[in-house]
Design a protein around this motif. Structure first.
Motif, PDB file in Angstrom:
ATOM      1  N   ALA A   4      23.482 -88.031  18.973  1.00 39.01           N
ATOM      2  CA  ALA A   4      24.155 -89.205  19.201  1.00 39.01           C
ATOM      3  C   ALA A   4      25.313 -88.808  19.926  1.00 39.01           C
ATOM      4  O   ALA A   4      26.223 -87.956  19.500  1.00 39.01           O
ATOM      5  N   ILE A   5      25.931 -89.083  21.038  1.00 42.97           N
ATOM      6  CA  ILE A   5      26.830 -88.765  21.846  1.00 42.97           C
ATOM      7  C   ILE A   5      27.803 -89.969  22.462  1.00 42.97           C
ATOM      8  O   ILE A   5      27.458 -90.836  22.769  1.00 42.97           O
ATOM      9  N   GLU A   6      29.221 -89.801  22.183  1.00 46.32           N
ATOM     10  CA  GLU A   6      30.163 -90.864  22.695  1.00 46.32           C
ATOM     11  C   GLU A   6      31.339 -89.912  23.278  1.00 46.32           C
ATOM     12  O   GLU A   6      31.891 -88.973  22.651  1.00 46.32           O
ATOM     13  N   THR A   7      31.369 -90.239  24.448  1.00 46.95           N
ATOM     14  CA  THR A   7      32.386 -89.712  25.468  1.00 46.95           C
ATOM     15  C   THR A   7      33.353 -90.677  26.068  1.00 46.95           C
ATOM     16  O   THR A   7      32.695 -91.627  26.694  1.00 46.95           O
ATOM     17  N   GLN A   8      34.573 -90.599  26.172  1.00 46.52           N
ATOM     18  CA  GLN A   8      35.619 -91.431  26.937  1.00 46.52           C
ATOM     19  C   GLN A   8      36.551 -90.147  27.727  1.00 46.52           C
ATOM     20  O   GLN A   8      36.901 -89.269  26.700  1.00 46.52           O
ATOM     21  N   PHE A   9      36.727 -90.440  28.800  1.00 49.24           N
ATOM     22  CA  PHE A   9      38.091 -89.601  29.507  1.00 49.24           C
ATOM     23  C   PHE A   9      38.485 -90.475  30.544  1.00 49.24           C
ATOM     24  O   PHE A   9      37.854 -91.570  31.188  1.00 49.24           O
ATOM     25  N   SER A  10      39.709 -90.240  31.019  1.00 51.47           N
ATOM     26  CA  SER A  10      40.724 -90.953  31.946  1.00 51.47           C
ATOM     27  C   SER A  10      41.628 -90.045  32.776  1.00 51.47           C
ATOM     28  O   SER A  10      41.796 -89.052  32.254  1.00 51.47           O
ATOM     29  N   PHE A  11      41.677 -90.470  34.035  1.00 51.36           N
ATOM     30  CA  PHE A  11      42.394 -89.648  35.038  1.00 51.36           C
ATOM     31  C   PHE A  11      43.058 -90.675  35.875  1.00 51.36           C
ATOM     32  O   PHE A  11      42.728 -91.774  35.962  1.00 51.36           O
ATOM     33  N   ARG A  12      44.195 -90.251  36.756  1.00 50.76           N
ATOM     34  CA  ARG A  12      44.832 -90.957  37.630  1.00 50.76           C
ATOM     35  C   ARG A  12      44.793 -90.058  38.878  1.00 50.76           C
ATOM     36  O   ARG A  12      45.216 -88.881  38.966  1.00 50.76           O
ATOM     37  N   LEU A  13      44.373 -90.962  40.044  1.00 45.76           N
ATOM     38  CA  LEU A  13      44.404 -90.257  41.214  1.00 45.76           C
ATOM     39  C   LEU A  13      45.632 -91.156  42.282  1.00 45.76           C
ATOM     40  O   LEU A  13      45.635 -92.162  42.383  1.00 45.76           O
ATOM     41  N   PRO A  14      46.752 -90.230  42.300  1.00 43.25           N
ATOM     42  CA  PRO A  14      47.901 -90.739  43.087  1.00 43.25           C
ATOM     43  C   PRO A  14      47.561 -91.384  44.557  1.00 43.25           C
ATOM     44  O   PRO A  14      48.384 -92.373  45.142  1.00 43.25           O
ATOM     45  N   ARG A  15      46.418 -90.847  44.972  1.00 44.03           N
ATOM     46  CA  ARG A  15      46.176 -91.531  46.390  1.00 44.03           C
ATOM     47  C   ARG A  15      44.490 -91.449  46.398  1.00 44.03           C
ATOM     48  O   ARG A  15      43.773 -90.760  45.658  1.00 44.03           O
ATOM     49  N   GLU A  66      44.321 -95.236  38.409  1.00 45.13           N
ATOM     50  CA  GLU A  66      43.616 -94.881  37.077  1.00 45.13           C
ATOM     51  C   GLU A  66      42.218 -95.251  36.944  1.00 45.13           C
ATOM     52  O   GLU A  66      41.702 -96.257  37.282  1.00 45.13           O
ATOM     53  N   PHE A  67      41.509 -94.125  36.304  1.00 45.77           N
ATOM     54  CA  PHE A  67      39.909 -94.429  36.537  1.00 45.77           C
ATOM     55  C   PHE A  67      39.650 -93.972  34.989  1.00 45.77           C
ATOM     56  O   PHE A  67      39.922 -92.879  34.568  1.00 45.77           O
ATOM     57  N   ASN A  68      38.827 -94.933  34.554  1.00 43.83           N
ATOM     58  CA  ASN A  68      38.131 -94.460  33.039  1.00 43.83           C
ATOM     59  C   ASN A  68      36.600 -94.313  33.153  1.00 43.83           C
ATOM     60  O   ASN A  68      35.989 -95.058  33.837  1.00 43.83           O
ATOM     61  N   VAL A  69      36.255 -93.682  32.111  1.00 46.08           N
ATOM     62  CA  VAL A  69      34.890 -93.392  31.943  1.00 46.08           C
ATOM     63  C   VAL A  69      34.489 -93.355  30.639  1.00 46.08           C
ATOM     64  O   VAL A  69      35.320 -93.054  29.784  1.00 46.08           O
ATOM     65  N   SER A  70      33.576 -94.152  30.267  1.00 48.81           N
ATOM     66  CA  SER A  70      32.967 -94.385  29.000  1.00 48.81           C
ATOM     67  C   SER A  70      31.351 -93.993  29.092  1.00 48.81           C
ATOM     68  O   SER A  70      30.630 -94.586  29.846  1.00 48.81           O
ATOM     69  N   PRO A 197      36.270 -81.023  18.504  1.00 46.02           N
ATOM     70  CA  PRO A 197      35.268 -81.950  19.403  1.00 46.02           C
ATOM     71  C   PRO A 197      35.716 -82.094  20.794  1.00 46.02           C
ATOM     72  O   PRO A 197      36.695 -82.451  21.291  1.00 46.02           O
ATOM     73  N   ASP A 198      34.581 -81.472  21.726  1.00 48.51           N
ATOM     74  CA  ASP A 198      34.986 -81.463  23.056  1.00 48.51           C
ATOM     75  C   ASP A 198      33.669 -81.217  23.925  1.00 48.51           C
ATOM     76  O   ASP A 198      32.670 -80.955  23.208  1.00 48.51           O
ATOM     77  N   PHE A 199      33.781 -81.247  25.209  1.00 47.48           N
ATOM     78  CA  PHE A 199      32.699 -80.784  25.973  1.00 47.48           C
ATOM     79  C   PHE A 199      32.457 -79.361  25.483  1.00 47.48           C
ATOM     80  O   PHE A 199      33.654 -78.724  25.333  1.00 47.48           O
ATOM     81  N   PHE A 250      38.604 -83.471  44.777  1.00 45.80           N
ATOM     82  CA  PHE A 250      39.030 -83.312  45.973  1.00 45.80           C
ATOM     83  C   PHE A 250      40.284 -83.993  46.644  1.00 45.80           C
ATOM     84  O   PHE A 250      40.235 -84.518  47.417  1.00 45.80           O
ATOM     85  N   GLY A 251      41.268 -83.655  45.724  1.00 39.85           N
ATOM     86  CA  GLY A 251      42.748 -84.298  46.111  1.00 39.85           C
ATOM     87  C   GLY A 251      43.556 -84.241  44.694  1.00 39.85           C
ATOM     88  O   GLY A 251      42.785 -83.988  43.642  1.00 39.85           O
ATOM     89  N   ALA A 252      44.677 -84.511  44.686  1.00 38.95           N
ATOM     90  CA  ALA A 252      45.394 -84.408  43.403  1.00 38.95           C
ATOM     91  C   ALA A 252      45.014 -85.483  42.359  1.00 38.95           C
ATOM     92  O   ALA A 252      44.564 -86.545  42.722  1.00 38.95           O
ATOM     93  N   ASN A 253      45.104 -84.905  41.192  1.00 42.46           N
ATOM     94  CA  ASN A 253      44.739 -85.912  39.962  1.00 42.46           C
ATOM     95  C   ASN A 253      45.329 -85.654  38.848  1.00 42.46           C
ATOM     96  O   ASN A 253      45.963 -84.495  38.593  1.00 42.46           O
ATOM     97  N   GLN A 254      45.746 -86.439  38.043  1.00 43.14           N
ATOM     98  CA  GLN A 254      46.300 -86.239  36.689  1.00 43.14           C
ATOM     99  C   GLN A 254      45.302 -86.619  35.491  1.00 43.14           C
ATOM    100  O   GLN A 254      45.039 -87.953  35.476  1.00 43.14           O
ATOM    101  N   PHE A 255      45.005 -85.535  34.756  1.00 42.86           N
ATOM    102  CA  PHE A 255      44.193 -86.031  33.745  1.00 42.86           C
ATOM    103  C   PHE A 255      44.874 -86.560  32.377  1.00 42.86           C
ATOM    104  O   PHE A 255      46.025 -85.893  32.085  1.00 42.86           O
ATOM    105  N   LEU A 256      44.495 -87.576  32.139  1.00 41.38           N
ATOM    106  CA  LEU A 256      45.125 -88.432  30.985  1.00 41.38           C
ATOM    107  C   LEU A 256      44.719 -88.335  29.688  1.00 41.38           C
ATOM    108  O   LEU A 256      45.510 -88.101  28.630  1.00 41.38           O
ATOM    109  N   SER A 257      43.659 -88.308  29.158  1.00 36.53           N
ATOM    110  CA  SER A 257      43.136 -88.103  27.856  1.00 36.53           C
ATOM    111  C   SER A 257      41.529 -88.262  27.841  1.00 36.53           C
ATOM    112  O   SER A 257      40.760 -88.229  28.986  1.00 36.53           O
ATOM    113  N   SER A 258      40.934 -87.582  26.746  1.00 32.64           N
ATOM    114  CA  SER A 258      39.595 -87.369  26.541  1.00 32.64           C
ATOM    115  C   SER A 258      39.233 -87.562  25.105  1.00 32.64           C
ATOM    116  O   SER A 258      40.164 -87.149  24.270  1.00 32.64           O
ATOM    117  N   SER A 259      37.979 -88.112  24.721  1.00 30.81           N
ATOM    118  CA  SER A 259      37.374 -87.899  23.466  1.00 30.81           C
ATOM    119  C   SER A 259      36.080 -87.617  23.537  1.00 30.81           C
ATOM    120  O   SER A 259      35.201 -88.395  24.358  1.00 30.81           O
TER     121      SER A 259
END
Length: 267
Positions: A4-15, A66-70, A197-199, A250-259
């Motif tokens: 069983a796998i549960e993954t969430q991560f978020s990042f922000r793209l300034p442009r 801001e972009f979120n992945v679940s 716990p991580d990738f 393929f541009g600047a990004n700010q990694f926010l969080s992961s689980s």
């Protein structure tokens, strides 16, 4: 066996930028996706493309802000697990085309720089026994140290520092295997027991298949000792980490969080 796998991560793209993601368990013969659900923030563009060696898929995005992945999945595993030490090395001229590319140097794995070292240190071993000796040497001589390496750290840097994380252990094993004329590739994966716990990342080597005359088999090898090959879920493979990052922007990004949470189904 099911994982069983549960993954969430978020990042922000300034442009607004193009982003390539690879985080889902691969649907391949050795692992069956029992269930899966992926949720992504809204984007201007979203498309799936085949990943390296047709193992898994990548997701192309064009997005901003801001972009979120679940992601949640249940995966059943039925993988060939061989006694590594008993497997023979295939001669180069016997290797299929899919394995040949994994003999060559790559960005993070300069195998040619290690040829003298592997001859001097492991010269009395060959094939799977050589890989087992390399795995044990890394485990005995490296210290698992989160934060000790960065995105530009390669196998040679880690060999000098003798510390790193799973990515660095895998790069070293891949480089030393290739220096021994054994095809080796980098595997991004999920596995129970990874701490923290991580990738996760392990190596995979190509040796003779004990069940098929003249055939070859890819066998997972984890020098950190945290991942059991029988419980490891592949995300994708590549020459090294550059080919199979879970997030390439393929541009600047700010990694926010992961689980990341991985466990045996039902536990």
């Amino acid at each position: 066996m099911a994982i069983a796998i549960e993954t969430q991560f978020s990042f922000r793209l300034p442009r607004t930028s193009d982003v390539l993601l690879q985080f889902e368990a691969a649907a391949i013969p050795e692992q069956t996706i029992l269930s899966a659900n992926t949720e992504l923030s809204d984007s201007e563009h979203c498309a799936r493309v085949a990943a390296q060696d047709d193992i898994g898929e990548r997701i192309w995005l064009r997005a901003g802000g801001e972009f979120n992945v679940s992601y949640n999945a249940e995966v059943a595993l039925d993988r060939q697990i061989a006694d590594l030490g008993s497997l023979k090395r295939l001669m180069p001229h016997e290797m299929p085309g899919e394995a040949v590319q994994y003999l060559f140097d790559s960005r993070y794995c300069p195998a040619d720089r290690f040829q003298t070292f592997v001859d001097d240190t492991f010269g009395e071993t060959d094939g799977g026994a050589r890989i087992a000796a390399i795995r044990d040497w890394i485990a005995d001589n490296y210290r698992y140290t989160p934060g000790a390496s960065g995105p530009q750290t390669g196998a040679l840097d880690t060999f000098i520092e003798r510390r790193g994380i799973c990515r660095d252990y895998a790069h070293t094993l891949v480089a030393l295997a290739r220096a021994s004329t054994i095809p080796a590739r980098y595997v991004a994966c999920y596995a129970p027991g990874v701490d923290p716990p991580d990738f996760h990342a392990v190596a995979e080597v190509f040796l003779n298949d004990p069940e098929t005359e003249g055939g070859g088999t890819w066998q997972l090898v984890d020098a950190t000792g945290m991942a059991d090959p029988a419980q490891t879920v592949k995300i994708g493979v590549g020459r090294d980490a550059a080919d199979v990052s879970f997030l390439t922007s393929f541009g600047a990004n700010q990694f926010l969080s992961s689980s990341v949470r991985v466990g045996l189904l039902g536990e």
